[in-house]
Design an enzyme around this catalytic site. Structure first.
Site, PDB file in Angstrom:
ATOM      1  N   PRO A   2       2.189  -2.307  -6.781  1.00  0.00           N
ATOM      2  CA  PRO A   2       1.240  -3.325  -6.362  1.00  0.00           C
ATOM      3  C   PRO A   2       0.677  -4.063  -7.573  1.00  0.00           C
ATOM      4  O   PRO A   2       0.174  -3.440  -8.509  1.00  0.00           O
ATOM      5  CB  PRO A   2       0.138  -2.518  -5.658  1.00  0.00           C
ATOM      6  CG  PRO A   2       0.690  -1.143  -5.495  1.00  0.00           C
ATOM      7  CD  PRO A   2       1.693  -0.954  -6.545  1.00  0.00           C
ATOM      8  N   GLU A   3       0.794  -5.356  -7.555  1.00  0.00           N
ATOM      9  CA  GLU A   3       0.146  -6.182  -8.567  1.00  0.00           C
ATOM     10  C   GLU A   3      -1.170  -6.661  -7.959  1.00  0.00           C
ATOM     11  O   GLU A   3      -1.470  -6.359  -6.796  1.00  0.00           O
ATOM     12  CB  GLU A   3       1.043  -7.372  -8.931  1.00  0.00           C
ATOM     13  CG  GLU A   3       2.355  -6.954  -9.554  1.00  0.00           C
ATOM     14  CD  GLU A   3       2.399  -7.200 -11.060  1.00  0.00           C
ATOM     15  OE1 GLU A   3       1.370  -7.601 -11.628  1.00  0.00           O
ATOM     16  OE2 GLU A   3       3.477  -6.989 -11.646  1.00  0.00           O
ATOM     17  N   HIS A  90       3.886  12.571   0.905  1.00  0.00           N
ATOM     18  CA  HIS A  90       3.086  11.833  -0.076  1.00  0.00           C
ATOM     19  C   HIS A  90       1.827  11.188   0.502  1.00  0.00           C
ATOM     20  O   HIS A  90       1.208  10.355  -0.145  1.00  0.00           O
ATOM     21  CB  HIS A  90       3.912  10.767  -0.805  1.00  0.00           C
ATOM     22  CG  HIS A  90       5.162  11.294  -1.425  1.00  0.00           C
ATOM     23  ND1 HIS A  90       5.176  12.365  -2.295  1.00  0.00           N
ATOM     24  CD2 HIS A  90       6.456  10.918  -1.289  1.00  0.00           C
ATOM     25  CE1 HIS A  90       6.425  12.611  -2.663  1.00  0.00           C
ATOM     26  NE2 HIS A  90       7.223  11.755  -2.066  1.00  0.00           N
ATOM     27  N   ARG A 109       4.541   8.575  -6.578  1.00  0.00           N
ATOM     28  CA  ARG A 109       4.511   8.887  -8.014  1.00  0.00           C
ATOM     29  C   ARG A 109       3.160   9.399  -8.501  1.00  0.00           C
ATOM     30  O   ARG A 109       3.035   9.834  -9.640  1.00  0.00           O
ATOM     31  CB  ARG A 109       4.910   7.656  -8.825  1.00  0.00           C
ATOM     32  CG  ARG A 109       6.356   7.302  -8.625  1.00  0.00           C
ATOM     33  CD  ARG A 109       6.800   6.222  -9.552  1.00  0.00           C
ATOM     34  NE  ARG A 109       8.076   5.694  -9.100  1.00  0.00           N
ATOM     35  CZ  ARG A 109       8.685   4.660  -9.626  1.00  0.00           C
ATOM     36  NH1 ARG A 109       8.132   4.023 -10.634  1.00  0.00           N
ATOM     37  NH2 ARG A 109       9.831   4.252  -9.167  1.00  0.00           N
ATOM     38  N   ARG A 151      -5.212 -12.649 -33.761  1.00  0.00           N
ATOM     39  CA  ARG A 151      -4.441 -11.580 -33.120  1.00  0.00           C
ATOM     40  C   ARG A 151      -2.953 -11.786 -33.355  1.00  0.00           C
ATOM     41  O   ARG A 151      -2.406 -12.858 -33.132  1.00  0.00           O
ATOM     42  CB  ARG A 151      -4.726 -11.542 -31.609  1.00  0.00           C
ATOM     43  CG  ARG A 151      -6.191 -11.325 -31.267  1.00  0.00           C
ATOM     44  CD  ARG A 151      -6.661  -9.949 -31.688  1.00  0.00           C
ATOM     45  NE  ARG A 151      -5.985  -8.915 -30.940  1.00  0.00           N
ATOM     46  CZ  ARG A 151      -6.445  -8.383 -29.814  1.00  0.00           C
ATOM     47  NH1 ARG A 151      -7.586  -8.784 -29.299  1.00  0.00           N
ATOM     48  NH2 ARG A 151      -5.773  -7.445 -29.191  1.00  0.00           N
TER      49      ARG A 151
END
Length: 271
Positions: A2-3, A90, A109, A151
């Site tokens: 999921p983003e 799960h 996971r 940076r």
DNA sequence: CAGACCTCCTGAACGC
DNA sequence: TGCGTTCAGGAGGTCT
């Protein structure tokens, strides 16, 4: 995976089923997620859910005396199902509501998280160090340029850094840099303000479009798995290494950065 | 502080 | 068919 758009669509989908409901029970089948689920999670029992918010990819279920924090990690999904729905492999965590619905977390996971936040278990450590939301006005022209000065990190690593801006995962980082015409290896501090502003707007547009697409599947959220987002949109570079660039036909290349795959067009993208 | 690297985990894809 | 191996990646933690 999921983003941010998936998490936001998830929030929109579950909110109407949760707000105003009382939590009848908490069921934990496996405590071992990214962090162990704290025993204090039981304090949510008996409380009314006041709101369902999102910060970065964290879902925040606001209750009367604290907050349940959820993270879907890499493989987590959340469903609102009827209490009689069979338990699947799960299915680690249930929030049982008095209206017979269950908010059920499934995460193969186990990179996800369930935490209890209150005055004794603060959210300060986890949430306050985060950069701005990509869709907010705090993330706008000038911001990336200002942050990038001095940076040397590659720009892809830079925009995936949650201290800079939250919610930009590997897939959207690749896609946004392609659209912005910037090589993922370019040093953040070497990119001019104009190009970083363009990148900012592209990140917003890509995320907003994915949320909008995901919203169309909301009506079935309690039934189907409602998997919206990047699956529905055509990806320009992610997962297309070795194939032809949709823009110029050059073969897309792949490298590893910070142990993540970066795919880019050596012709369309530059330092 | 900046940056590189490590770690958790399972399922899918692949090689023999 | 059935092993073994490799890979994917969010994000905090540890080190230099």
């Amino acid at each position: 995976m999921p983003e941010l758009p998936e998490v936001e669509v998830c929030r929109l989908g579950i909110s109407p089923h949760l707000i105003g409901e009382k939590i009848q029970d908490i069921v934990v089948r496996n405590y071992q997620l990214r962090w162990p689920i704290p025993a204090e999670i039981i304090q949510a029992k008996g409380q009314i859910i006041l709101a369902v918010e999102r910060r970065a990819k964290y879902l925040l279920i606001r209750c009367e005396s604290g907050t349940i924090l959820l993270h879907l990690g890499m493989s987590g999904t959340i469903r609102v199902v009827n209490q009689s729905t069979a338990i699947a492999k799960h299915d680690h965590f249930d929030l049982v509501l008095e209206n017979n619905n269950v908010l059920r977390l499934n995460d193969p996971r186990r990179f996800g998280a369930v935490l209890w936040l209150d005055s004794h278990h603060d959210e300060q450590g986890l949430l306050t160090k985060l950069g701005p939301e990509p869709l907010s006005d705090d993330f706008s022209d000038g911001y990336l340029f200002q942050k990038a000065q001095g940076r040397k990190v590659p720009i892809k690593t830079f925009i995936m850094n949650n201290h800079i801006v939250v919610g930009v995962g590997n897939i959207y980082a690749n896609e946004a840099l392609f659209k912005a015409g910037i090589l993922p290896t370019a040093q953040a501090g070497n990119i001019n303000e104009e190009r970083l502003n363009a990148l900012t707007h592209i990140i917003k547009a890509v995320l907003a479009a994915a949320i909008k697409q995901g919203g169309t599947t909301l009506k079935d959220f309690t039934q189907a798995d409602g998997r919206p987002g990047y699956f529905a949109q055509s990806l320009q570079v992610y997962g297309r290494a070795g194939q032809a660039c949709h823009c110029c036909n050059t073969t897309l290349e792949e490298i590893r950065q910070s142990n993540r795959s970066s795919v880019f067009c050596p012709s369309c993208q530059s330092e």
